[in-house]
Write a protein that holds these residues in place. Structure first.
Motif, PDB file in Angstrom:
ATOM      1  N   GLN A 191     -10.043   8.056  11.571  1.00 26.95           N
ATOM      2  CA  GLN A 191     -10.577   8.819  10.455  1.00 26.95           C
ATOM      3  C   GLN A 191      -9.650   9.989  10.093  1.00 26.95           C
ATOM      4  O   GLN A 191      -9.257  10.768  10.950  1.00 26.95           O
ATOM      5  CB  GLN A 191     -11.972   9.343  10.834  1.00 26.95           C
TER       6      GLN A 191
ATOM      7  N   ASP B 109      -1.609   2.967  -4.359  1.00 27.63           N
ATOM      8  CA  ASP B 109      -1.697   2.328  -3.044  1.00 27.63           C
ATOM      9  C   ASP B 109      -2.623   1.116  -3.026  1.00 27.63           C
ATOM     10  O   ASP B 109      -2.954   0.614  -1.951  1.00 27.63           O
ATOM     11  CB  ASP B 109      -2.074   3.331  -1.949  1.00 27.63           C
TER      12      ASP B 109
ATOM     13  N   HIS C 202      -7.005  10.246  -5.985  1.00 27.95           N
ATOM     14  CA  HIS C 202      -7.160   8.860  -5.555  1.00 27.95           C
ATOM     15  C   HIS C 202      -8.449   8.251  -6.103  1.00 27.95           C
ATOM     16  O   HIS C 202      -8.570   7.041  -6.237  1.00 27.95           O
ATOM     17  CB  HIS C 202      -7.208   8.879  -4.018  1.00 27.95           C
TER      18      HIS C 202
ATOM     19  N   ARG D  63      -4.775   2.901  -7.852  1.00 28.65           N
ATOM     20  CA  ARG D  63      -5.272   4.247  -7.541  1.00 28.65           C
ATOM     21  C   ARG D  63      -4.076   5.158  -7.273  1.00 28.65           C
ATOM     22  O   ARG D  63      -3.277   4.887  -6.368  1.00 28.65           O
ATOM     23  CB  ARG D  63      -6.185   4.225  -6.308  1.00 28.65           C
TER      24      ARG D  63
ATOM     25  N   ARG E 275       0.847  -1.204   0.000  1.00 29.48           N
ATOM     26  CA  ARG E 275       0.000   0.000   0.000  1.00 29.48           C
ATOM     27  C   ARG E 275       0.876   1.245   0.000  1.00 29.48           C
ATOM     28  O   ARG E 275       1.106   1.847   1.048  1.00 29.48           O
ATOM     29  CB  ARG E 275      -0.871   0.008   1.248  1.00 29.48           C
TER      30      ARG E 275
ATOM     31  N   GLU F 135       1.153   2.124   3.903  1.00 33.56           N
ATOM     32  CA  GLU F 135       0.036   2.267   4.831  1.00 33.56           C
ATOM     33  C   GLU F 135      -0.253   0.968   5.566  1.00 33.56           C
ATOM     34  O   GLU F 135      -1.084   0.935   6.481  1.00 33.56           O
ATOM     35  CB  GLU F 135      -1.186   2.698   4.037  1.00 33.56           C
ATOM     36  N   ARG F 136       0.378  -0.103   5.135  1.00 35.30           N
ATOM     37  CA  ARG F 136       0.216  -1.368   5.833  1.00 35.30           C
ATOM     38  C   ARG F 136       1.604  -1.993   5.904  1.00 35.30           C
ATOM     39  O   ARG F 136       2.338  -1.964   4.913  1.00 35.30           O
ATOM     40  CB  ARG F 136      -0.715  -2.263   5.023  1.00 35.30           C
TER      41      ARG F 136
ATOM     42  N   PRO G 105     -14.997   2.008  -5.780  1.00 40.24           N
ATOM     43  CA  PRO G 105     -13.527   2.128  -5.881  1.00 40.24           C
ATOM     44  C   PRO G 105     -12.807   0.789  -5.778  1.00 40.24           C
ATOM     45  O   PRO G 105     -11.679   0.653  -6.218  1.00 40.24           O
ATOM     46  CB  PRO G 105     -13.165   3.041  -4.709  1.00 40.24           C
ATOM     47  N   ARG G 106     -13.482  -0.194  -5.205  1.00 38.70           N
ATOM     48  CA  ARG G 106     -12.921  -1.528  -5.089  1.00 38.70           C
ATOM     49  C   ARG G 106     -12.545  -2.125  -6.451  1.00 38.70           C
ATOM     50  O   ARG G 106     -11.708  -3.002  -6.540  1.00 38.70           O
ATOM     51  CB  ARG G 106     -13.978  -2.422  -4.446  1.00 38.70           C
ATOM     52  N   GLU G 107     -13.230  -1.648  -7.502  1.00 40.63           N
ATOM     53  CA  GLU G 107     -12.985  -2.203  -8.833  1.00 40.63           C
ATOM     54  C   GLU G 107     -11.700  -1.689  -9.452  1.00 40.63           C
ATOM     55  O   GLU G 107     -11.241  -2.211 -10.461  1.00 40.63           O
ATOM     56  CB  GLU G 107     -14.152  -1.828  -9.772  1.00 40.63           C
TER      57      GLU G 107
END
Lengths: 138, 413
Positions: B137, B400, B332, B383, B42, B59-60, B377-379
């Motif tokens: 958040q 990411d 993004h 990004r 990510r 990020e991970r 956005p999952r598709e």
């Protein structure tokens, strides 16, 4: 010209958000309506959620598992980090206690029997009972 | 509207390009792209040293690490030599004067770099700042540095619009918004003192819901930022905003910031059609009344929810002259435009001079998603999330979803 294009865009949007209405009872079409109005923006048209923001509703234990826990999520909201499908989510989900017992039962039945989920329906009676229990605890 | 038509046309073209080759980006004529690394995880922001060493912030964690250092030792244009370090997730990363700076979601660290821009002690960074607001958040902390020894960090508001109950229909706005004391703005810290907290920092600018893209503009010596605007106008106020308005509003915004300025969140948002600051409905607005009279106006507004995640001022000599001192912005892509298609997922260029736009924004690099239309956005296959300018003047774009980095060049003929 612009008008034609915007109509075309609108039509494409409609056609792609339309759900397969095949074997759905009238009750689950109330569920579909509630879903589109109150849940879809975050959990998405396909129930798949948004990576890192909103968890999926596809075969999660929250959706297909214990009904009481599921009803409670809608009545009280959820505001603590949870792990769904190996991913942590932090955004809060507000309570939907303003929906009627019928609407909550319909939308929960809808998500439990769509997006590839094959679980049992939730009745308005079950929602009412839990609503009473939760308010007497306060 | 014009932009949407252009967008549709360009999506149409990029579809054919990506159908042939899953990697090729749709770019203006004369530009080429190459994938310089793949499957890095990510990858959020990226930074490049003057010798081409590339740093990625994850990020991970991957194998327990959150920073990747990449080198192209055999000079074939692809990064093959990697080092993982830094045991924290995060978004921000920057290289300046033989130091690497990286952020977690609540702190900023600094690593001394040797003559080859390699970390001297990757396991023991100096901690510059700690204890920044992190409530999940909008927790990512983007960073940039000026030329006077300061570092700037975004502290996003852990909230949509500062309601008493976040993201709950009908819950009113908190007046005044208590979040702004410790978040919802840009803070300035020393880039060399250790263990600073809020008390040593300066709230440099406020009223910024969640800045993810930020860059120091050396042409005019000021901070510029791109802001993620609020969600849920249509879902919470269907009587004031229809679905289409809720998809388009409010604008994602691009600001030039001076110390002490206020950009108006949560009291007002920027309406890119009216070109006005409109009072937020949670604070008594009706979609028409103006709000936040003392707040500054953005340089530019983009369609709603596109999520501008990175900002970079181009100072290279490689691209044609019109790109110099202009802004690249990596979007993004949206999740929040249902029932419309999602939009964004591209890199935009804004021509600029002396810190001011000289024309409309245009899509510069597209095709990251591998699909011509995205409902969720999952598709999206990739990004865009981070940007860096390579020493030779090429532009690097990170992703990411799967951790690819593209290098965009303008080969001379």
């Amino acid at each position: 010209m612009l008008r034609v294009i915007s109509i075309a865009i609108f039509w494409m949007c409609l056609s792609s958000t339309a759900y397969s209405q095949g074997n759905q009872s009238p009750k689950s079409s109330i569920g579909a309506t509630v879903y589109q109005q109150y849940c879809m923006s975050c959990h998405q048209a396909d129930g798949g959620g948004v990576p890192r923001m909103t968890p999926s509703l596809i075969s999660t234990s929250y959706v297909t598992g214990d009904k009481k826990r599921l009803i409670t999520i809608l009545l009280q909201g959820l505001n603590e980090p949870i792990v769904v499908n190996d991913e942590e989510y932090y955004n809060p989900m507000a309570s939907f206690s303003f929906l009627t017992d019928q609407q909550i039962a319909a939308v929960l039945s809808y998500i439990r029997t769509n997006f590839g989920n094959k679980s049992t329906a939730v009745s308005a009676q079950e929602v009412l009972q839990l609503r009473k229990q939760l308010s007497s605890k306060k | 509207m014009k932009n949407i038509v252009l967008l549709l046309l360009s999506l149409q073209i990029s579809f054919f390009v990506t159908a042939q080759n899953a990697v090729a980006l749709k770019l203006p004529s004369g530009f080429t792209s190459q994938v310089v690394t793949q499957e890095q995880g990510r990858v959020r922001h990226i930074a490049i040293a003057p010798n081409g060493t590339l740093y990625l912030k994850l990020e991970r964690l991957r194998n327990g690490f959150g920073i990747v250092r990449l080198r192209d030792l055999n000079q074939d244009g692809v990064y093959e030599d990697s080092l993982l370090f830094g045991n924290y997730i995060g978004t921000g990363i920057a290289v300046k004067n033989h130091f690497l700076y990286a952020s977690s979601n609540n702190a900023i660290f600094r690593y001394a770099l040797d003559a080859d821009f390699q970390p001297i002690n990757p396991t023991a960074p100096g901690r510059l700042v700690y204890g920044l607001v992190d409530k999940g958040q909008h927790a990512s902390k983007s960073i940039t540095l000026d030329n006077a020894g300061n570092i700037y960090v975004n502290i996003g508001a852990p909230s949509n619009i500062c309601q008493v109950e976040d993201r709950k229909a009908g819950s009113p706005g908190s007046m005044p918004c208590p979040i702004l004391d410790s978040a919802g703005g840009i803070w300035q810290f020393s880039a060399s003192s250790l263990d600073q907290t809020y008390a040593q920092g300066v709230r440099y600018a406020t009223g910024l819901r969640n800045v993810v893209g930020l860059d120091w503009n050396n042409e005019v010596n000021d901070l510029f930022v791109t802001v993620h605007g609020r969600d849920l106008l249509f879902q919470h106020f269907p009587q004031l905003y229809d679905a289409k308005a809720g998809a388009e509003l409010p604008a994602e915004t691009f600001y030039r910031l001076k110390k002490g300025q206020d950009a108006g969140w949560p009291y007002a948002y920027w309406d890119q059609f009216k070109k006005k600051k409109i009072l937020s409905p949670e604070f008594g607005g009706d979609g028409i009344k103006e709000g936040a009279p003392d707040a500054i106006e953005p340089l530019m507004g983009f369609p709603g929810h596109l999520a501008p995640n990175a900002l970079l001022f181009y100072t290279g000599l490689q691209f044609p002259k019109r790109y110099r001192n202009g802004a690249f912005i990596a979007f993004h892509g949206s999740w929040n435009r249902n029932p419309e298609f999602q939009e964004g997922f591209y890199v935009v260029f804004v021509p600029m001079k002396n810190g001011l736009p000289t024309g409309e924004w245009e899509i510069f690099a597209d095709g990251f998603t591998g699909k011509d239309k995205i409902m969720s956005p999952r598709e999206a296959k990739h990004r865009p999330c981070g940007l860096a300018q390579a020493p030779d003047g090429s532009l690097l774009v990170s992703d990411d979803v799967r951790g690819w980095v593209w290098k965009i060049s303008y080969p001379s003929k």
